[in-house]
Design an enzyme around this catalytic site. Structure first.
Site, PDB file in Angstrom:
ATOM      1  N   SER A 105     -28.169 -26.839  27.962  1.00 24.10           N
ATOM      2  CA  SER A 105     -29.591 -27.155  28.051  1.00 24.10           C
ATOM      3  C   SER A 105     -30.050 -27.132  29.516  1.00 24.10           C
ATOM      4  O   SER A 105     -29.931 -26.098  30.177  1.00 24.10           O
ATOM      5  CB  SER A 105     -29.851 -28.509  27.378  1.00 24.10           C
ATOM      6  OG  SER A 105     -31.225 -28.733  27.181  1.00 24.10           O
TER       7      SER A 105
ATOM      8  N   ASP B 143     -32.869 -24.327  16.913  1.00 26.83           N
ATOM      9  CA  ASP B 143     -33.049 -25.160  18.112  1.00 26.83           C
ATOM     10  C   ASP B 143     -34.541 -25.246  18.406  1.00 26.83           C
ATOM     11  O   ASP B 143     -35.162 -24.272  18.825  1.00 26.83           O
ATOM     12  CB  ASP B 143     -32.300 -24.544  19.293  1.00 26.83           C
ATOM     13  CG  ASP B 143     -32.297 -25.433  20.517  1.00 26.83           C
ATOM     14  OD1 ASP B 143     -33.146 -26.336  20.608  1.00 26.83           O
ATOM     15  OD2 ASP B 143     -31.435 -25.226  21.395  1.00 26.83           O
TER      16      ASP B 143
ATOM     17  N   HIS C 128     -29.954 -28.176  18.487  1.00 29.05           N
ATOM     18  CA  HIS C 128     -29.835 -27.996  19.939  1.00 29.05           C
ATOM     19  C   HIS C 128     -28.419 -28.205  20.467  1.00 29.05           C
ATOM     20  O   HIS C 128     -27.946 -27.433  21.300  1.00 29.05           O
ATOM     21  CB  HIS C 128     -30.804 -28.949  20.650  1.00 29.05           C
ATOM     22  CG  HIS C 128     -30.846 -28.768  22.131  1.00 29.05           C
ATOM     23  ND1 HIS C 128     -31.084 -27.545  22.727  1.00 29.05           N
ATOM     24  CD2 HIS C 128     -30.684 -29.657  23.155  1.00 29.05           C
ATOM     25  CE1 HIS C 128     -31.068 -27.688  24.046  1.00 29.05           C
ATOM     26  NE2 HIS C 128     -30.822 -28.951  24.334  1.00 29.05           N
TER      27      HIS C 128
END
Length: 269
Positions: free
Chosen positions: A107, A214, A244
């Site tokens: 991320s 996601d 995610h």
């Protein structure tokens, strides 16, 4: 897995907490870069797989996150966070100067890892990005257009189809559950532009892991950024239905096997 060790370094803005999952004679060193609002301690399961695979694992809590210094989730310049990540890499290299170094970023950590690869060419043997904030991530621009940043925390259910993951996240006192901060959003926008214009990662093999459900970092926005960053070799793994945090998804065994299999292929060269 050996018990984790805690290190304290001097970071760009104070104390930098670094987690180590040790190995006495590792065949490689893995550096982990965690995501926004969380901390490296959430990667214990990933570290366990990697240490069993032969790695010594190091992971800093980024500036303003976890047990590191700084106002919570306030990052005014991601270049400082990349510099801190290099300090963690230097710590690992001092302990293990010989084995190859691989970098895994999730991320926001994917953005940090991408910039690290651009700033330190030739230092990595492999790069893996999970749900990376790279390419066209429109959330910062949307929030910056508002007069006031809404206090809407990340929905735990957006992280994984495993409800235990969301429950653990919601109860974790080291996780930030408040609103995003305007300087951090501005830093995201600047760094996305910097990485987009910073060239590719060169010859380092790149693995991209992403869930196709996601909703925090949508796959279509990441794709152009990953493709710009990829140099000589890109391996892509997209997981149907996954959200995610693919390392903590219901198919995590598949995801982690893809990661270790990728590393096996690179390290065998």
């Amino acid at each position: 897995m050996a018990e984790a060790r805690a290190h304290t370094l001097t970071g760009t803005r104070g104390r930098l907490a670094v987690h180590e999952w040790p190995a006495s004679h590792p065949r490689y060193v893995a550096l982990l870069a965690h995501g926004y609002g969380e901390h490296a301690g959430r990667y214990e399961e990933v570290a366990g797989v990697l240490t069993a695979h032969g790695a010594a694992v190091y992971a800093p809590d980024h500036l303003g996150h976890g047990r590191s210094d700084g106002e919570r989730v306030l990052i005014e310049d991601f270049e400082e966070v990349v510099t801190d990540l290099r300090a963690a890499a230097d710590l690992a290299r001092t302990a293990h100067p010989g084995p190859p170094l691989v970098l895994v970023g999730h991320s926001m950590g994917g953005l940090i890892a991408a910039r690290y690869a651009q700033r330190h060419p030739g230092t990595l043997t492999a790069l893996a990005l999970s749900g990376p904030v790279i390419g066209d991530w429109e959330l910062p621009r949307r929030l910056l257009a508002l007069d006031e940043i809404p206090d809407i925390p990340i929905r735990p259910s957006a992280l994984s189809r495993d409800p235990a993951v969301g429950a653990s996240y919601a109860a974790d006192p080291l996780v930030w559950h408040g609103p995003m901060k305007r300087p951090t959003l501005r830093a995201f926008v600047r760094t996305l532009e910097t990485v987009a214009g910073g060239g590719d990662a060169g010859p380092v093999p790149l693995l991209w892991l992403h869930g196709d459900d996601d909703r925090l970092v949508p796959l279509p926005g990441s794709r152009p950024g990953v493709e710009r960053l990829a140099g000589a070799e890109l391996t892509t793994r997209i997981y149907p239905g996954a959200r995610h945090e693919v390392f903590l998804e219901t198919n995590r065994d598949e995801v982690l096997a893809d990661l270790t299999g990728f590393l096996d292929g690179v390290l065998a060269r």
